[in-house]
Scaffold this active site. Sequence first.
Site, PDB file in Angstrom:
ATOM      1  N   HIS A   1      -1.037  -9.279  -4.232  1.00  0.00           N
ATOM      2  CA  HIS A   1      -0.503  -9.288  -2.952  1.00  0.00           C
ATOM      3  C   HIS A   1      -0.946 -10.553  -2.074  1.00  0.00           C
ATOM      4  O   HIS A   1      -0.837 -10.585  -0.857  1.00  0.00           O
ATOM      5  CB  HIS A   1      -0.830  -8.019  -2.151  1.00  0.00           C
ATOM      6  CG  HIS A   1      -2.121  -7.653  -1.684  1.00  0.00           C
ATOM      7  ND1 HIS A   1      -3.316  -7.879  -2.370  1.00  0.00           N
ATOM      8  CD2 HIS A   1      -2.452  -7.554  -0.315  1.00  0.00           C
ATOM      9  CE1 HIS A   1      -4.377  -7.623  -1.632  1.00  0.00           C
ATOM     10  NE2 HIS A   1      -3.840  -7.406  -0.406  1.00  0.00           N
TER      11      HIS A   1
ATOM     12  N   ASN B   1       0.841  -1.192  -0.020  1.00  0.00           N
ATOM     13  CA  ASN B   1       0.000  -0.188   0.183  1.00  0.00           C
ATOM     14  C   ASN B   1       0.854   1.187   0.219  1.00  0.00           C
ATOM     15  O   ASN B   1       1.218   1.714   0.955  1.00  0.00           O
ATOM     16  CB  ASN B   1      -0.817   0.048   1.211  1.00  0.00           C
ATOM     17  CG  ASN B   1      -2.022  -1.140   1.329  1.00  0.00           C
ATOM     18  OD1 ASN B   1      -2.133  -1.704   0.510  1.00  0.00           O
ATOM     19  ND2 ASN B   1      -2.325  -1.327   2.581  1.00  0.00           N
TER      20      ASN B   1
END
Length: 422
Positions: free
Chosen positions: A340, A270
């Site tokens: 991810h 992120n």
Amino acid sequence: MHTFKENSASGSAVVKTLQASSQAVIRLVISDKNWLETSAVDQLKKTAELPGMRCVVGMPDLHPGKGQPIGAAFITHGHIYPHLVGSDIGCGMGLWKLNVSKRQVKLDKWEKRLVDLDDPWKEGDRDKWLMDAGVVTKDNALKSENLKLGTIGGGNHFAEIQQVNEIFDPVVLSGLGLDKHAVVFLAHSGSRGLGQKILRRYVDVHGGQSLISKADVNGAHSNGQRVISQYLQQQDYAIRWAVANRDLIAERFCQRLRVKKSALLDVSHNSVTALDRASLEALGLKHTDTERYWIHRKGASPTDQGLVMIPGSRGSLSYLVRPRISDIQSLAAGGFSLAHGAGRKWKRSECRGRLQGRYRVRDLEVTEMGSRVICQQRDLLYQEAPQAYKNISTVIDDLIQAGMMDVIASFKPIITYKTRRK
Ligand SMILES: Nc1nc2c(ncn2[C@@H]2O[C@H](COP(=O)(O)O)[C@@H](O)[C@H]2O)c(=O)[nH]1
Ligand SMILES: [Mn+2]
């Protein structure tokens, strides 16, 4: 032995371009056999309409988030959107090799040793830990989160002891000092309350609007640039704090287990960063001297930081992969990002209802792979059940088909730690 298909010449069966926005390219790296929710694609399309957006790419783990999708990369020109990075700035995966072999793992003993890991770290000096890791700030308001340093946090965050399952690239794996007997520790955690605090500062002032780096209407460059550099500084602090946090989590676990560790990788999923010139060219974007291009990643791993660990769930395999940096066009098509994780299939709120008729708490504390789960919160145990996630091998297959990466090895869980707090 699992075999992955050779990638198709152009990755075209997997990489699909949608024509839904005049200003931005919208792409999906998702095959037809993968699970995909229309609402996630709708959210992706909506982000493509944001001012300055040039390219949005949904990874194979794409799923709906709170307003914007998770498992995606967003490329803008001149604009930074803090809400696209979200509140858990710097969340990522850290991986360590442990100095024990599979045979030396005594499940009952290890499980019992994993205690007092939800409480603040008292055995050491938090300020010193951060200082030694080069994580410093003059912003005192951000220091209030330091009490949480060394703790995993709730939700999807976890710590997991894993063993090698299958080796695909023995040369790379042995270069890391790992063989078929190896045991590793994986930490998935973020910046705890820090990212939320930083996001609030910007959302309270700008709402969902961007921080603009280009010249203001009156020609003045300074204000937007100043706000952007403040945000980036704070973001950078949160990212480095999260890395130090994962490292302390690993340290605390290893102390309890009486083993030694050595770091293998730490990759955040992120963040927002500037794109370099070579990447712009590969994306077909024109460099300008006045405005930068930015890549926002929300639940997407970068392809320029070496090896990446892509976990599935506590009841499935995780994959150690290497981005295929020799194929810049394929990486560009995928927004210089990888999945991810497997990505959520079921909403948290529906998991208990779907599963509790079939599984008692006791059933969920041991997975089908035989691994143990430490999670004393009943709801969380259901919310994070393997069934709540997409199929990780399809996600991995999609990225290989897209020509974006190669698999080094797969790993299987031994003990997953969530929380001992009721
Ligand atoms: N090996 C494990 N993987 C897990 C577990 N819980 C979740 N996951 C995977 O991690 C990602 C993380 O997603 P994020 O959006 O919270 O960053 C998720 O998509 C799952 O695939 C676990 O206990 N063990
Ligand atoms: Mn995360």
